[in-house]
Design a protein around this motif. Structure first.
Motif: not given
Length: 281
Positions: A46, A49-51, A65, A68-69, A75-77, A100
């Motif tokens: 967690k 901001k998503t990265k 990306e 995952c959305r 937002p996840i790393k 992922s």
């Protein structure tokens, strides 16, 4: 739970034929491909901001990306780790997406099964033009002759697990530039139909023959253009080996190891690995 980990094997394709289905799930490819003993590990946590990172370096992976959305609006790393290069025909876009998604599913307790995870990954590959059949191959695992496109699909498993394949990496080949070209795709499909028809009639099919069928496919379909790739394939054949071009990458796949200039050579083996269980931390 602060983070979750999942693994997907990489994969290679020898021959493919694009098939437009009635929807994204039934769109995909027919052909031949296999999973490898190397792949992608995804560690998801967690974040504010998503990265997305690949081997600790920030990277743009729209397929990962987007997928995952679709699974979680938070937002996840995503930390991805692989010893194989991206954009060279090892199915890393699919493997990164699958690993992922499975880690996200586990981290947030979403309860999705592997088939649902694979469906989301496959749709993302189709939408982003980064692949057609790698997700299916990696979900099942092994050396597969794919009879129907999409997810799920019908296949015949060929018993080549454990055999070595040597990959000489000469450069990237952006998959969207090929899959997005309608006229070239039509030519690829015509040649693929011819070659797959010959394979289906072959009663003594071997891995070496598949390399030869694949070479015929990439030559006649116009995929084989790189001069160094062409030169190395010729040398390997003259040495008594079998070789072809990776789909899609400027990479020589061969049955024997042979150094060429300063290009790196990866020793790989065909595996029955598939999408793996998560670990949490």
């Amino acid at each position: 739970m602060n983070k979750a980990e999942a693994y997907s094997p990489a994969s290679i394709s020898f021959i493919f034929r694009k098939v437009e289905g009635i929807n994204l799930l039934s769109t995909g490819s027919l052909g031949i491909g296999c999973t490898l003993n190397k792949g992608v590990t995804a560690i998801v946590e967690k974040a504010k901001k998503t990265k997305v990172l690949l081997n600790d370096k920030a990277v743009k992976l729209p397929t990962v990306e987007y997928a995952c959305r679709k699974l979680i609006d938070q937002p996840i790393k995503i930390n991805l780790y692989s010893s194989l290069p991206l954009g060279c025909g090892f199915g890393l876009s699919a493997a990164s997406t699958l690993a992922s998604l499975l880690a996200v599913n586990y981290l947030f307790g979403l309860g999705k099964n592997k088939l649902k995870v694979a469906e989301i990954a496959h749709i993302s590959e189709i939408i982003n033009h980064t692949g057609l059949g790698s997700v299916g191959t990696q979900m099942i695992g092994g050396f597969l002759l794919k009879k129907t496109p999409g997810i799920p699909f019908q296949f015949t498993r060929l018993r080549y697990a454990g055999k070595n394949i040597y990959a000489t990496v000469m450069g990237k080949l952006e998959t969207p530039t090929v899959l997005g070209n309608v006229k070239h795709t039509e030519m690829i499909n015509q040649i693929a139909d011819q070659v797959l028809n010959r394979i289906n009639k072959d009663k003594s099919l071997t891995l070496e023959k598949i390399f030869d069928y694949s070479l015929d496919f990439v030559e006649k379909s116009g995929l084989l253009k790189n001069k160094d790739v062409i030169s190395l394939i010729k040398i390997i054949k003259e040495t008594g080996g079998h070789a072809t071009m990776s789909i899609l990458g400027n990479v020589v796949l061969s049955t024997i190891p042979l150094r060429y200039k300063a290009y790196p050579v990866y020793k790989l083996s065909i595996s029955n690995d598939n999408l793996a269980t998560c670990k949490n931390g």
